[in-house]
Design an enzyme around this catalytic site. Structure first.
Site, short mmCIF file in Angstrom:
data_model
loop_
_atom_site.label_atom_id
_atom_site.label_comp_id
_atom_site.label_asym_id
_atom_site.label_seq_id
_atom_site.Cartn_x
_atom_site.Cartn_y
_atom_site.Cartn_z
N ASP A 1 5.62 2.68 6.94
CA ASP A 1 4.38 1.94 6.73
C ASP A 1 3.57 2.71 5.68
O ASP A 1 2.83 3.64 6.01
CB ASP A 1 3.62 1.85 8.07
CG ASP A 1 2.33 1.07 7.98
OD1 ASP A 1 2.05 0.47 6.92
OD2 ASP A 1 1.58 1.06 8.97
N GLU B 1 -5.30 1.72 2.20
CA GLU B 1 -5.15 0.56 3.08
C GLU B 1 -5.41 0.93 4.53
O GLU B 1 -6.00 0.16 5.29
CB GLU B 1 -3.73 -0.02 2.93
CG GLU B 1 -3.51 -1.36 3.62
CD GLU B 1 -2.96 -1.26 5.02
OE1 GLU B 1 -2.74 -2.30 5.67
OE2 GLU B 1 -2.73 -0.12 5.52
N GLU B 2 -4.97 2.12 4.93
CA GLU B 2 -5.01 2.50 6.34
C GLU B 2 -6.43 2.76 6.85
O GLU B 2 -6.64 2.90 8.05
CB GLU B 2 -4.15 3.75 6.58
CG GLU B 2 -2.67 3.55 6.33
CD GLU B 2 -1.99 2.64 7.34
OE1 GLU B 2 -2.69 2.11 8.23
OE2 GLU B 2 -0.76 2.45 7.24
N HIS C 1 0.82 -1.21 0.00
CA HIS C 1 0.00 0.00 0.00
C HIS C 1 0.85 1.26 0.00
O HIS C 1 1.91 1.33 0.63
CB HIS C 1 -1.00 -0.02 1.16
CG HIS C 1 -0.45 0.15 2.53
ND1 HIS C 1 -0.27 1.39 3.11
CD2 HIS C 1 -0.07 -0.76 3.46
CE1 HIS C 1 0.19 1.24 4.34
NE2 HIS C 1 0.33 -0.06 4.58
#
Length: 347
Positions: free
Chosen positions: A177, A207-208, A64
């Site tokens: 991340d 994604e988060e 991501h």
């Protein structure tokens, strides 16, 4: 360019969830030399294709592009910006953080402010300040001045942290991340050279906030198997018990057995374990961790897609600054590339 240089570019780019464009453009540049075709789908996932033989299995790699961050929610009459959180962020780390506000007129620096402790009552000083009690100060005289700068509701706000090397292998920066996973995906394709298997390398969006891009991309690709390349919590810091997480930086990629969204398909796990043993790649195992990765959404797409996750142990994820060992990125790519070449032995 070197691994360090590419990670620096990816880390410094702003890609708060829903506004991944700068990261997407950079990822396309990095991945282009190693694939045959690149498309961007309707949700703006990047789908890079390395073509293999049509009668062989298709594999999807997912990393991501988005990062946790903030979004302008309101502008006070005094010119301060109130905000909402995008993704999981601990309120305790927000006060006094430097940020950048991304507007139609450009990028503005700011700082997350709060009521000064000098004028707080004793009970106030004991409490964690909630994010909705905080504000962003960009130096605007009033609301009209902020609006004239181009600031508006919905502007993404990123943490203002620059990448830096701590020593030979340990580095720190923003948004590891999951820029670390994005780089591992690029390196995987670089290592593959030629393969009989068609590889779909997907830079996913959102994604988060619910693994959204991975689900739509996987539906369109309909791969036979999938791997998410992401990061995981490194437990090699004071106060973290071995029971909480045993993953450590510099000790190799981590394979997820289970997390809150995925129980790794047994054939996928065996495939990765056997590959690591055959290639003498040191790995770590984890289970029972909160949170999940794109693999959780991919595995439930269509009639089910066997999926797993290769993660890079990273300290302080979902905070402004993270730390990792760059060799873990390289070894994650080595494991993924070697596993792809061994698909026929397992599927």
């Amino acid at each position: 360019m070197s691994l360090n240089e590419n990670l620096e570019k990816l880390s410094n780019a702003c890609g708060v969830t829903g506004n991944e464009t700068p990261v997407r453009e950079l990822l396309i540049q990095l991945i282009k030399p190693y694939v045959d075709e690149i498309t961007v789908d309707r949700l703006e996932n990047v789908i890079a294709i390395k073509k293999g033989k049509p009668d062989k299995p298709k594999i999807m790699l997912a990393a991501h592009m988005d990062e946790v961050g903030l979004m302008v929610k309101t502008i006070t009459k005094e010119g301060f910006l109130q905000f909402s959180k995008i993704g999981g962020i601990d309120d305790r780390i927000l006060p006094a953080q430097k940020v950048t506000v991304h507007t139609k007129n450009g990028v503005y620096s700011g700082v997350i402010g709060s009521k000064p402790p000098h004028v707080q009552k004793e009970d106030e000083r004991r409490k964690v300040l909630a994010f909705d009690d905080l504000f962003i100060d960009v130096g605007a005289e009033n609301k009209e001045a902020a609006v004239k700068m181009g600031i508006s509701i919905g502007n993404p706000v990123a943490f203002d942290i620059k990448y830096a090397a701590l020593n030979k292998d340990m580095v720190m920066g923003k948004a590891f991340d999951n820029r670390a996973g994005c780089l591992a995906m690029v390196e995987t394709l670089k290592l593959l050279d030629k393969t009989d298997y068609t590889v779909y390398a997907v830079g996913t969006v959102q994604e988060e906030v619910g693994l959204r891009g991975a689900g739509t991309a996987a539906f369109g690709i309909n791969p036979d198997i999938a791997l998410a390349l992401d990061v995981t919590v490194a437990g090699d810091v004071p106060g973290v018990r071995e029971y909480d997480t045993s993953a450590k930086t510099g000790k190799g990629p981590t394979l997820t057995i289970s997390d809150s969204g995925l129980i790794t398909h047994p054939k996928i796990l065996r495939w990765l374990l056997d590959t690591a043993e055959e290639e003498k790649i040191t790995i770590q195992l984890e289970s029972g961790l909160m949170g999940s990765t794109d693999a959780a959404r991919i595995t439930l797409t269509r009639q089910g897609i066997p999926s797993g996750t290769i993660s890079i142990p990273t300290r302080y994820i979902h905070s402004p600054t993270a730390i990792l060992n760059i060799q873990d990125i390289q070894n994650s790519a080595k494991l993924a590339a070697a596993a792809i070449q061994k698909i026929s032995k397992h599927f």
